[in-house]
Design a protein around this motif. Structure first.
Motif, PDB file in Angstrom:
ATOM      1  N   PRO A 168       0.950  -1.236  -0.091  1.00 26.62           N
ATOM      2  CA  PRO A 168       0.120   0.097   0.159  1.00 26.62           C
ATOM      3  C   PRO A 168       0.860   1.248  -0.040  1.00 26.62           C
ATOM      4  N   LEU A 169       2.199   1.105   0.514  1.00 26.18           N
ATOM      5  CA  LEU A 169       2.911   2.249   0.727  1.00 26.18           C
ATOM      6  C   LEU A 169       4.539   1.759   0.293  1.00 26.18           C
ATOM      7  N   ALA A 170       5.121   2.770  -0.505  1.00 34.24           N
ATOM      8  CA  ALA A 170       6.549   2.426  -0.440  1.00 34.24           C
ATOM      9  C   ALA A 170       7.715   3.486  -0.424  1.00 34.24           C
ATOM     10  N   LEU A 171       8.510   3.364  -0.120  1.00 30.13           N
ATOM     11  CA  LEU A 171       9.644   4.192   0.130  1.00 30.13           C
ATOM     12  C   LEU A 171      10.360   4.357  -1.084  1.00 30.13           C
ATOM     13  N   GLY A 172      10.808   5.366  -1.726  1.00 27.99           N
ATOM     14  CA  GLY A 172      11.437   5.530  -2.952  1.00 27.99           C
ATOM     15  C   GLY A 172      12.818   6.697  -2.476  1.00 27.99           C
ATOM     16  N   SER A 173      13.868   6.890  -3.598  1.00 27.45           N
ATOM     17  CA  SER A 173      14.390   8.015  -3.479  1.00 27.45           C
ATOM     18  C   SER A 173      14.363   8.627  -4.970  1.00 27.45           C
ATOM     19  N   ASP A 174      14.497  10.084  -4.876  1.00 28.96           N
ATOM     20  CA  ASP A 174      14.578  10.863  -5.900  1.00 28.96           C
ATOM     21  C   ASP A 174      15.759  11.944  -5.846  1.00 28.96           C
ATOM     22  N   ILE A 213      14.717  11.086   0.167  1.00 28.46           N
ATOM     23  CA  ILE A 213      13.994  10.319   0.248  1.00 28.46           C
ATOM     24  C   ILE A 213      12.450  10.647   0.125  1.00 28.46           C
ATOM     25  N   GLY A 214      11.569   9.859  -0.270  1.00 30.35           N
ATOM     26  CA  GLY A 214      10.197  10.207  -0.651  1.00 30.35           C
ATOM     27  C   GLY A 214       9.470   9.082  -0.624  1.00 30.35           C
ATOM     28  N   ILE A 215       8.049   9.211  -1.071  1.00 30.80           N
ATOM     29  CA  ILE A 215       7.116   8.346  -0.838  1.00 30.80           C
ATOM     30  C   ILE A 215       6.377   8.092  -2.283  1.00 30.80           C
ATOM     31  N   ILE A 216       5.957   6.654  -2.447  1.00 31.79           N
ATOM     32  CA  ILE A 216       5.112   6.270  -3.328  1.00 31.79           C
ATOM     33  C   ILE A 216       3.672   5.670  -2.674  1.00 31.79           C
ATOM     34  N   SER A 217       2.545   6.221  -3.051  1.00 35.18           N
ATOM     35  CA  SER A 217       1.318   5.692  -2.479  1.00 35.18           C
ATOM     36  C   SER A 217       0.280   5.783  -3.654  1.00 35.18           C
TER      37      SER A 217
END
Lengths: 496, 102
Positions: A168-174, A213-217
């Motif tokens: 339902p959620l993931a951490l990514g990096s940009d 670091i950021g968020i994918i949702s």
């Protein structure tokens, strides 16, 4: 409806009201991973046992009546360049194939203390260098909307995990678009917070002045919930920003009156799919009809910014990746002299794109070229920042596209690095300026592939981005949707 | 350009401690010269009097209190080292004896 089709905020509510247990929720996602990941390849490492263990503990604590974080029991996927203690962290590189971090990144400490089960580590372009996840040393990840297409990159594994209902959620990096571009290609929401808003401690360094670091949702509310957990000052990251963290979930109901929105007119529309430009115009008129003051803004430095980025990021990378020498960690190719050991270890351990960037960076930093390339690029970065400062004097928010095209075919751009670099053209100047930026579903291309919008705000105005994303979720016809995965027997469900 | 550039690639690869196969070098020479040619367009911009940006936060350098804190235990710090011996990482010899130096 299956549990894996629920959003993080729905799951949070259901867990808190004890409608479902954390073990049930985690099991649903783990089964979904078993079912679809063999086709999509979003995960490098799966951690089913640990995830169920965490879920079981959360259920026990809840039974005991303990006060728990709203995200307790909500599972999460983590990009494999974020350090996880005692859990392999590869950066999708042969040089770190067997690397086991002896510590947790600060964001991991936060999600562990909140009780979020970690489902696994997701695929990426090696060391986050790429825009298609094809630069992974292990395997490419496929776009769930069309298996012959790339998911974007470098956080392709995290974007696919969320898009296909595996997390339902993931951490990514940009660094230069690595959350926003794959989010837009997979029809999910991707948030790059302000540089410094989220601690980088434990994120394996690529280009330190740009990495975030950021968020994918699946939607803005889920991003807000997750951002509440990971944002804030960290004494272990001296570039993290001091100051209060607001409750990002509060007051997400948008009021558009008098909001000044600048629609970005790109310097060169070369390479832009006409349907992308159309999508941005449609979004702009929706805002205008709803009471916003909409104007046009040109960021004339987009093309120069891209060129500057592809000097600055490789320069920082060539320095950051100096640590991979076969001595303290990672792969070692051996050799009779230390010089030979370094050369062979790095020559065999790094893939082609990483080598290219190390070479460009080393060149741009070398005597005789430093002024003309690296120093000049840093000055262009100042001009880019100023152009944003100017734009934000006139506008509260900028609206544009998150990618110039929908997802491209696997292999289409791997032979031409410059073409690949151009796929980040919408994202890169935001990164250079350090401002927060969010990608959200913007519509469908006639090919059926997703298109993404991008919203950009002044530093620390993440709340405004989330409010606007909520607005689009509510009023545009582009509600979050999941792909139909017809490789699964009997198809899979679609509408959220 | 490319023939010249292969020599350049050789030099930069040496600086970067990066072994490249001969065919890799040639391939890379072509790609790097394209990428750098594209990068050179930033020269068109007038940046007279513009300060470079190396970082966006403008935070002052932060010093923490000089206090003894626990650090990674030796075993943990060495757990990923490919070659180790008695609490050290092991590498090929990097020093020469006095005779060898002559």
């Amino acid at each position: 409806m299956n549990l894996y089709e629920k959003t993080a905020s729905e799951l949070s509510r259901m867990l808190q009201s004890r409608e479902v247990s954390a073990v049930e929720v985690t099991t649903s996602f783990l089964e979904r991973i078993d079912q679809v990941d063999p086709h999509l390849k979003a995960f490098i490492t799966r951690t089913a046992e640990q995830a169920l263990d965490t879920a079981g503990r959360i259920d026990y604590f809840r039974q005991q009546g303990e006060q728990l974080h709203p995200l307790a029991g909500v599972p999460v996927a983590v990009k494999d360049n974020i350090s996880t203690m005692d859990l392999r962290t590869t950066c999708a590189s042969l040089i770190l194939k067997d690397y086991i971090p002896p510590f947790d990144a600060t964001v991991i400490t936060a999600l562990k203390s909140a009780g979020m089960p970690i489902l696994g580590k997701t695929n990426l372009d090696e060391f986050a260098m790429g825009s298609s996840t094809e630069n992974s040393a292990f395997f490419p990840t496929r776009n769930p909307w069309n298996l012959d297409r790339v998911p974007g990159g470098s956080s392709g594994g995290s974007a696919v995990a969320v898009a296909a209902g595996m997390a339902p959620l993931a951490l990514g990096s940009d660094t230069g678009g690595s959350i926003r571009q794959p989010a837009s290609l997979c029809r999910v929401t991707g948030l790059r917070p302000t540089y410094g808003r989220v601690s980088r401690y434990g994120l394996v360094a690529f280009a330190s002045s740009l990495d975030q670091i950021g968020i994918i949702s699946m939607n803005a509310l889920d991003s807000a919930l997750f951002l509440n957990l990971i944002a804030g000052y960290d004494p272990l990251d001296s570039t993290s920003l001091p100051g209060e963290v607001p409750d990002y979930t509060a007051g997400l109901e948008p009021g558009l009156e008098k909001l000044r929105v600048g629609v970005i007119r790109y310097g060169s529309t070369e390479g832009f799919d006409p349907e992308v430009t159309e999508m941005v115009q449609k979004a702009a008129s929706l805002l205008e009809k709803s009471g916003a003051n909409v104007g046009e803004v040109s960021l004339p430095l987009t093309d120069y910014g891209l060129s500057a980025y592809y000097l600055i990021a490789p320069a920082e990378a060539s320095s950051n990746l100096g640590r991979y020498d076969g001595v303290r960690y990672g792969f070692c190719a051996g050799g009779d002299s230390i010089e030979e050991m370094f050369n062979r270890t790095r020559g065999k351990g790094f893939g082609p794109e990483v080598k290219r960037r190390i070479m460009i960076g080393t060149y741009a930093l070398s005597a005789g070229y430093y002024d003309a390339y690296y120093l000049k690029a840093m000055k262009v970065r100042t001009l880019v920042r100023r152009s944003y400062e100017e734009a934000f004097k006139k506008y509260d928010l900028l609206l544009g596209a998150a990618s110039p095209t929908p997802a491209f075919k696997l292999g289409e751009k791997t032979g031409d690095p410059l073409q690949m670099y151009l796929s980040d053209v919408c994202n890169i100047t935001d990164s250079l300026a350090g401002v927060p930026s969010l990608a959200l579903p913007g519509g469908a291309h006639t090919s059926g592939l997703p298109l993404g919008l991008q919203l950009t705000a002044p530093p620390l105005r993440e709340k405004l981005l989330l409010q606007m994303a909520c607005f689009f979720e509510k009023y545009s016809e582009q509600a979050p949707r999941r792909p139909v995965l017809d490789f699964i027997e009997g198809g899979s469900s679609d509408e959220l | 350009m490319p023939a010249d550039f292969v020599r350049e690639v050789d030099y930069v690869a040496r600086l970067a401690r990066l072994f490249l196969e001969p065919e890799e070098k040639e391939h890379m020479a072509g790609q790097l010269s394209d990428i750098l040619e594209n990068a050179r367009r930033i020269q068109e911009l007038d940046t007279t009097g513009i300060e470079p940006t190396s970082h966006v936060t403008e935070l002052p350098a932060v010093l923490r209190e000089d206090r003894v804190r626990p650090s990674l235990p030796l075993e943990r710090a060495l757990q990923n080292a490919p070659r180790r011996k008695e609490g050290f990482v092991r590498v090929p010899r990097i020093t020469l004896s006095e005779e060898e130096q002559e």
